[in-house]
Design an enzyme around this catalytic site. Sequence first.
Site, PDB file in Angstrom:
ATOM      1  N   ASP A   1      65.529  94.515  18.168  1.00  0.00           N
ATOM      2  CA  ASP A   1      66.461  95.670  17.561  1.00  0.00           C
ATOM      3  C   ASP A   1      68.031  95.452  17.789  1.00  0.00           C
ATOM      4  OD1 ASP A   1      66.534  96.011  20.465  1.00  0.00           O
ATOM      5  OD2 ASP A   1      64.665  97.586  20.046  1.00  0.00           O
TER       6      ASP A   1
ATOM      7  N   ASN B   1      59.180 107.427  26.338  1.00  0.00           N
ATOM      8  CA  ASN B   1      58.170 108.044  25.538  1.00  0.00           C
ATOM      9  C   ASN B   1      57.050 107.111  24.817  1.00  0.00           C
ATOM     10  OD1 ASN B   1      59.547 106.579  23.792  1.00  0.00           O
ATOM     11  ND2 ASN B   1      60.480 108.460  22.653  1.00  0.00           N
TER      12      ASN B   1
ATOM     13  N   HIS C   1      57.834 104.329  23.287  1.00  0.00           N
ATOM     14  CA  HIS C   1      58.354 103.259  22.402  1.00  0.00           C
ATOM     15  C   HIS C   1      58.509 101.859  22.677  1.00  0.00           C
ATOM     16  CE1 HIS C   1      62.721 104.016  23.677  1.00  0.00           C
ATOM     17  NE2 HIS C   1      62.477 102.686  23.657  1.00  0.00           N
TER      18      HIS C   1
ATOM     19  N   GLU D   1      59.522 104.637  17.491  1.00  0.00           N
ATOM     20  CA  GLU D   1      59.321 105.987  18.223  1.00  0.00           C
ATOM     21  C   GLU D   1      58.208 106.560  17.968  1.00  0.00           C
ATOM     22  OE1 GLU D   1      61.533 106.741  20.375  1.00  0.00           O
ATOM     23  OE2 GLU D   1      63.639 106.650  19.700  1.00  0.00           O
TER      24      GLU D   1
END
Length: 242
Positions: A67, A136, A138, A143
């Site tokens: 990314d 979380n 990811h 997400e």
Amino acid sequence: MEWIVVRDYDAMSEEAARRIIERMKAQPDLVLGLATGSTPVGTYRRLVDAFRRGEISFARVRTVNLDEYVGLAPDHPQSYARFMREQLFDHVDLPADAWDIPRGTAADLEAECARYEAHIRELGGIDLQLLGIGTNGHIGFNEPGTPFESRTHVVALTASTREANARFFERPEDVPTHAVTMGLETILEAREILLLASGPSKREAIRRLYHEGPSPDLPASALKHHPRVTVIVDEAAAADIR
């Protein structure tokens, strides 16, 4: 999914580097998928050390990254392109044209996503993909709620992800709001996957990954559909899986 629990961050980094070095020796033209953030820094340091000792060469390796932030130029201090040069690329014999990272400043981001997917196909796919995991759950910047069949795409970063990454920026408001990321299906097409997690902040994400079934609410759980995933976690991150 193979689980390996080690003592601490250094042991995690050592085990990850050992496995990558073994794969590079067995396949000198390896296509490596790479990750950024604090988790893989120790692994990259050990790869650089192995190169300096003459154990491995990156001369035939090709790399792609998970990314990049939207809006950050490759030379921006907090861009992932800059991170990879500082942590790995500038210290080994990887050719300048052998690495690729999504271009967060592309005028047409959708076209950039398509270009990136095409480039991965041209390489013949990813042989070994290195991953971290967010608090979380990811992976990449996928997400919670991201469809498992997603390809490289533009994503709006959640408040928790931006907060977690704010320590790398001068001010919290400087953290970009969007990123370009490999999709979950893109990641799952890698032939082998190595997921690293360290520290108490990753404890809940690792607990969920270990105990829960696949669900878009926990993006990393998509890895349960993959036949060759190794998870290396330290004792602090693994506290709830024993």
